[in-house]
Structure formats: C-alpha cells, structure tokens
Design a protein around this motif. Structure first.
Motif, PDB file in Angstrom:
ATOM      1  N   ILE A  38       0.869  -1.175   0.000  1.00 13.36           N
ATOM      2  CA  ILE A  38       0.000   0.000   0.000  1.00 13.36           C
ATOM      3  C   ILE A  38       0.907   1.225   0.000  1.00 13.36           C
ATOM      4  O   ILE A  38       1.743   1.374   0.890  1.00 13.36           O
ATOM      5  CB  ILE A  38      -0.900   0.028   1.259  1.00 13.36           C
ATOM      6  N   GLY A  41       2.056   4.055   3.213  1.00 14.38           N
ATOM      7  CA  GLY A  41       1.676   3.476   4.497  1.00 14.38           C
ATOM      8  C   GLY A  41       2.787   3.641   5.515  1.00 14.38           C
ATOM      9  O   GLY A  41       3.903   4.072   5.191  1.00 14.38           O
ATOM     10  N   VAL A  45       3.744  -1.337   8.149  1.00 13.51           N
ATOM     11  CA  VAL A  45       2.595  -1.937   7.453  1.00 13.51           C
ATOM     12  C   VAL A  45       3.101  -2.433   6.104  1.00 13.51           C
ATOM     13  O   VAL A  45       3.473  -1.651   5.240  1.00 13.51           O
ATOM     14  CB  VAL A  45       1.440  -0.924   7.272  1.00 13.51           C
ATOM     15  N   GLY A  47       1.406  -4.260   3.855  1.00 11.25           N
ATOM     16  CA  GLY A  47       0.413  -4.231   2.788  1.00 11.25           C
ATOM     17  C   GLY A  47      -0.814  -5.028   3.178  1.00 11.25           C
ATOM     18  O   GLY A  47      -1.159  -5.108   4.361  1.00 11.25           O
ATOM     19  N   ILE A  48      -1.451  -5.631   2.167  1.00 12.62           N
ATOM     20  CA  ILE A  48      -2.671  -6.387   2.397  1.00 12.62           C
ATOM     21  C   ILE A  48      -2.589  -7.744   1.715  1.00 12.62           C
ATOM     22  O   ILE A  48      -1.833  -7.920   0.751  1.00 12.62           O
ATOM     23  CB  ILE A  48      -3.919  -5.628   1.894  1.00 12.62           C
ATOM     24  N   PRO A  57      -5.090  -6.430   6.392  1.00 13.91           N
ATOM     25  CA  PRO A  57      -3.810  -5.717   6.451  1.00 13.91           C
ATOM     26  C   PRO A  57      -2.770  -6.568   7.179  1.00 13.91           C
ATOM     27  O   PRO A  57      -3.109  -7.346   8.073  1.00 13.91           O
ATOM     28  CB  PRO A  57      -4.132  -4.445   7.245  1.00 13.91           C
ATOM     29  N   VAL A  88      -6.188  -8.702  11.410  1.00 14.18           N
ATOM     30  CA  VAL A  88      -4.905  -8.120  11.055  1.00 14.18           C
ATOM     31  C   VAL A  88      -3.872  -9.238  11.081  1.00 14.18           C
ATOM     32  O   VAL A  88      -3.880 -10.069  11.993  1.00 14.18           O
ATOM     33  CB  VAL A  88      -4.480  -7.002  12.040  1.00 14.18           C
TER      34      VAL A  88
END
Length: 142
Positions: A38, A41, A45, A47-48, A57, A88
């Motif tokens: 992403i 971010g 993080v 990403g997804i 996520p 998550v």
C-alpha cells in the motif's frame, strides 16, 4: 493477579526475541504469501493479503520494533489476529508453541530499544523471558 497457569498463549519469534499473544486473540496462523503493498503506508505496514475473499492488512513485527528487515524463510508465518472486530496479520519469523506462564511480571518502561507500552507483561519460562504483546498498542499504532 489472576491465575496465569491456565491462560494459554502462542509463542513466536521475531529476530532473536520471543513474543506471545493470547491464544484467544488468534484467528489463525497461515504460511507466508504474496503481500500487495500500500503506497504511503507506515513503515511497518507491509500491505494487504486476500484471505479467502477478505482483505486483511499485514504488519511486520520486525519493522515495528526497528529490527533488521524481514528475512522470509520456510518457517515465516502470518499470525492473523481478531482485534476490535477486524482481522490483522502479523509477520513472524517462526511460531514456536502454545505456552502457559507460571509467572508474568510487569514490563519495564523500555525493553531494549522498544517501548514497554507494547507489552502487557513479561512471561517467565524455565529457559527464557517472553514479551506478551498488548494488541491495542501493536495494532493501533499511529
């Protein structure tokens, strides 16, 4: 203090450190898979992922705790937790085992370079100390 010997945790590693999460907070543990990044971010993080049609996520514990970047191996796993009605994923180097702690101490203000606010306690085993993660702090970091 509550009866700690009956409460189960899943113990895992990030780098050379051992951490644990309450087993009741864990939805599932999956093998590492491709993560869609992403843009713009937070650094930790990653990403997804698409987990059976649900977008989840994924964060890196190593990045959050300012360790060396994730070294993906056969033992790398994504621990999917349910928190605040949301799933998550947390990337960990290796899932070790389900544990109970006979003694849990309050965390120090700082543990190495990591703020003690990330931990609800330090679990003591016969061979090591295990940081018990406080999901509110780890997942809702700004």
């Amino acid at each position: 203090m509550q009866e700690t010997s009956r409460i189960q945790y899943v113990e895992f590693n990030a780098g050379n450190e051992s951490y644990a999460i309450l087993i009741s907070d864990i939805h599932e543990i999956i093998r590492m898979q491709d993560i869609t990044e992403i843009p713009n971010g937070q650094r930790y993080v990653k990403g997804i992922i698409n987990l059976r049609g649900k977008i989840v996520p994924v964060i890196s514990l190593r990045s959050l705790f300012l360790m060396e970047p994730d070294a993906i191996s056969k033992s790398t796993r994504i621990v999917v937790v349910k928190h605040a009605e949301e799933s998550v994923g947390i990337i960990v180097d290796k899932v070790n085992k389900v544990v109970t702690f006979s003694d849990i101490q309050d965390p120090p203000e700082r543990a190495g370079g990591v703020s003690g606010t990330y931990f609800s306690g330090i679990g003591i085993t016969p061979t090591s100390l295990v940081g018990i993660l406080k999901l509110d702090e780890v997942l809702l970091r700004k």
